[in-house]
Design an enzyme around this catalytic site. Sequence first.
Site, mmCIF file in Angstrom:
data_model
loop_
_atom_site.group_PDB
_atom_site.id
_atom_site.type_symbol
_atom_site.label_atom_id
_atom_site.label_comp_id
_atom_site.label_asym_id
_atom_site.label_seq_id
_atom_site.Cartn_x
_atom_site.Cartn_y
_atom_site.Cartn_z
ATOM 1 N N LYS A 13 0.814 -1.224 0.000
ATOM 2 C CA LYS A 13 0.000 0.000 0.000
ATOM 3 C C LYS A 13 0.852 1.281 0.000
ATOM 4 O O LYS A 13 0.574 2.206 -0.759
ATOM 5 C CB LYS A 13 -0.884 -0.050 1.239
ATOM 6 C CG LYS A 13 -1.736 1.125 1.519
ATOM 7 C CD LYS A 13 -2.606 0.829 2.727
ATOM 8 C CE LYS A 13 -1.791 0.640 4.009
ATOM 9 N NZ LYS A 13 -1.331 1.912 4.593
ATOM 10 N N ARG A 88 -9.386 4.343 8.927
ATOM 11 C CA ARG A 88 -9.228 2.962 9.379
ATOM 12 C C ARG A 88 -10.468 2.421 10.060
ATOM 13 O O ARG A 88 -10.537 1.233 10.352
ATOM 14 C CB ARG A 88 -8.067 2.873 10.365
ATOM 15 C CG ARG A 88 -6.784 3.099 9.658
ATOM 16 C CD ARG A 88 -5.643 2.403 10.293
ATOM 17 N NE ARG A 88 -4.480 2.654 9.446
ATOM 18 C CZ ARG A 88 -3.269 2.310 9.725
ATOM 19 N NH1 ARG A 88 -3.022 1.677 10.843
ATOM 20 N NH2 ARG A 88 -2.283 2.574 8.905
ATOM 21 N N ARG A 160 11.679 -9.035 13.594
ATOM 22 C CA ARG A 160 10.822 -8.331 14.565
ATOM 23 C C ARG A 160 9.729 -9.284 15.033
ATOM 24 O O ARG A 160 9.196 -10.043 14.235
ATOM 25 C CB ARG A 160 10.138 -7.121 13.895
ATOM 26 C CG ARG A 160 11.042 -5.949 13.622
ATOM 27 C CD ARG A 160 10.318 -4.922 12.762
ATOM 28 N NE ARG A 160 8.906 -4.760 13.183
ATOM 29 C CZ ARG A 160 7.997 -4.071 12.500
ATOM 30 N NH1 ARG A 160 8.329 -3.493 11.370
ATOM 31 N NH2 ARG A 160 6.770 -3.959 12.929
ATOM 32 N N ARG A 171 -2.325 -9.801 13.165
ATOM 33 C CA ARG A 171 -2.408 -8.415 12.675
ATOM 34 C C ARG A 171 -3.377 -8.316 11.503
ATOM 35 O O ARG A 171 -4.133 -7.349 11.389
ATOM 36 C CB ARG A 171 -1.030 -7.920 12.229
ATOM 37 C CG ARG A 171 -0.095 -7.586 13.383
ATOM 38 C CD ARG A 171 1.340 -7.442 12.913
ATOM 39 N NE ARG A 171 1.545 -6.306 12.028
ATOM 40 C CZ ARG A 171 2.610 -6.157 11.227
ATOM 41 N NH1 ARG A 171 3.535 -7.094 11.184
ATOM 42 N NH2 ARG A 171 2.742 -5.087 10.476
#
Length: 214
Positions: A13, A88, A160, A171
Amino acid sequence: MRLLMAGSPGSGKGTHSRRLANDLGISHIATGDLLREQVAAGTPLGREAKVYMDRGDYVPDKVMVDMIKHRLSEPDAEKGFILDGYPRTQTQATELDKVLADLGQQIDAVIILEVPVDEIVERLSARRTCPSCQRAYHMRDEPPADDERCDDDSTPLERRTDDEPDTVRHRLKVYADRTAGVIEHYDVDSIVRRVSGEASVDEVAKRIHEALGF
Ligand SMILES: [Zn+2]
């Protein structure tokens, strides 16, 4: 043109919003960058946002709306913009409509970059960083020469915790739950354009242009 670019983490994105803004000569507005700028500049909005960010909380809709309103009122946004990472939530989408209506504007199209979950997991879980010099690698696309060590200083690379496959799946689930309402909001006006993001950057860019009718 006034556009929204939606897509899950790892969908590409950011890359495609910047590229499209450049292609069309319009402003690229990423809320993450906006937040960081306001915080760094110590503006009243930035100070308010920082309280939440320091606690690891989401910045509330009201603060985000004020920030977007402020940004969209700047002169460069007049010729068009692409919003990257916003709205969002459905509340943010409704508020955005109001902000734009006040400016005599509306969103022309919403691009949704679609990439299958397994591909996103593969993309993100292959990311590695050198803890010593912060150089970024991708075990599939840009691997280091020597196994999992940094090319520059031989430090073992790290992943990470955010990029562990289970965390990525979580997520993506959170993302899908939060944005379902946003997509519904714009689907009503038939301005949603779904584009498959599973291809090279050039190919996906071409698909986006086609979806917008160029
Ligand atoms: Zn290094």
